[in-house]
Design an enzyme around this catalytic site. Structure first.
Site, PDB file in Angstrom:
ATOM      1  CG  HIS A   1      -0.286   0.064   2.539  1.00 33.45           C
ATOM      2  ND1 HIS A   1       0.089   1.245   3.135  1.00 33.45           N
ATOM      3  CD2 HIS A   1       0.091  -0.913   3.400  1.00 33.45           C
ATOM      4  CE1 HIS A   1       0.651   0.998   4.297  1.00 33.45           C
ATOM      5  NE2 HIS A   1       0.673  -0.314   4.491  1.00 33.45           N
TER       6      HIS A   1
ATOM      7  CG  ASP B   1      -2.725   4.118   2.896  1.00 35.36           C
ATOM      8  OD1 ASP B   1      -2.288   3.084   2.380  1.00 35.36           O
ATOM      9  OD2 ASP B   1      -3.564   4.120   3.822  1.00 35.36           O
TER      10      ASP B   1
ATOM     11  CG  ASP C   1       3.338   0.162   7.693  1.00 32.90           C
ATOM     12  OD1 ASP C   1       3.023  -0.300   6.581  1.00 32.90           O
ATOM     13  OD2 ASP C   1       2.551   0.205   8.655  1.00 32.90           O
TER      14      ASP C   1
ATOM     15  CD  GLU D   1      -2.698  -1.362   5.649  1.00 33.53           C
ATOM     16  OE1 GLU D   1      -2.666  -2.424   6.279  1.00 33.53           O
ATOM     17  OE2 GLU D   1      -2.185  -0.315   6.097  1.00 33.53           O
ATOM     18  CD  GLU D   2      -0.881   2.326   7.623  1.00 33.67           C
ATOM     19  OE1 GLU D   2      -1.491   1.870   8.603  1.00 33.67           O
ATOM     20  OE2 GLU D   2       0.268   1.987   7.331  1.00 33.67           O
TER      21      GLU D   2
ATOM     22  CD  GLU E   1       1.677  -3.687   5.806  1.00 30.93           C
ATOM     23  OE1 GLU E   1       2.532  -3.046   6.451  1.00 30.93           O
ATOM     24  OE2 GLU E   1       0.649  -3.179   5.356  1.00 30.93           O
TER      25      GLU E   1
HETATM   26 ZN    ZN Z   1       1.403  -1.200   6.239  1.00 31.81          ZN
END
Ligand code: ZN
Length: 215
Positions: A83, A85, A116, A150-151, A179
């Site tokens: 991801h 974001d 991340d 995603e966050e 991740e």
């Molecule tokens: Zn992540």
């Protein structure tokens, strides 16, 4: 630094400099669109055909695939997933290095999303590019799914793409999620599956009250 490693650092730095802060549900995600376009352009250069999906809230996801002619059906498709974001930075005054500057100090790259997960996103993209360049006769499908959202509420990223793939009858056999999962040193843990999430409603019966002095 070998060429691919330097390329991963460059790619990660470029992604960190695009502010993709996710401010929650129904918020516009313009930074995610910029990051998706940046990623899509890089993938298109090496022949991984990118498609962009945009939700009503302008959250953008990239799906790119390398599907050679005469694909061997016995080779399961591999999907690399990530991801773009990031979690909002909070007060930037508390950061030692500005969160979107991607500064390298003593061989460490600093910035929001370095761990991340813009670092692993860049690593997966560069790895896919390098593999495709080195193995032009590979007969399996390699795909990348790079979502937004995603966050926070995570309703306009992966969910939207899964709906689209299901409608097309497409299934994902193997998926590698980049991740961060290391415990002590980079790459010391590979997890089979992820923690997932569960949502519930909690009903408490009783008389509603008010506590004047919370401390
Ligand atoms: Zn992540």
């Amino acid at each position: 630094m070998s060429m691919p490693a330097a390329e991963v650092v460059r790619f990660t730095s470029d992604l960190i400099r695009i502010d993709t802060s996710n401010y929650g549900p129904d918020q516009d995600g313009p930074g995610e669109r910029d990051a998706a376009e940046y990623v899509a352009a890089a993938l298109a250069e090496v022949g991984l055909e990118p498609e962009l999906y945009e939700s009503a809230s302008r959250r953008t996801t990239v799906v790119a695939r390398w599907e050679p002619a005469g694909v061997d059906a016995s080779l399961p498709p591999l999907l690399l997933h990530g991801h773009t974001d990031v979690v909002p930075t909070g007060d930037e005054a508390h950061w030692t290095y500005p969160p979107f500057s991607a500064e390298i100090v003593d061989d460490m790259l600093y910035g929001r999303g370095a761990a991340d997960m813009k670092g692993s996103l860049a690593a997966m993209i560069v790895a896919a590019e390098e593999y495709v360049k080195a193995n032009p006769n590979h007969k399996g499908t390699i795909a990348l799914l790079i979502t937004s959202d995603e966050e926070a509420a995570a309703k306009d990223g992966t969910v939207r793409v899964v709906e689209t793939l299901m409608a097309r009858g497409e299934k994902i056999t193997y998926c590698m999620v980049g991740e961060p999962s290391s415990s002590k040193t980079l790459g010391d843990v590979v997890k089979n599956g992820r923690r997932g999430s569960i949502t519930g409603n909690l009903y408490i019966q009783g008389i509603q009250g008010h506590v004047a002095y919370p401390h």
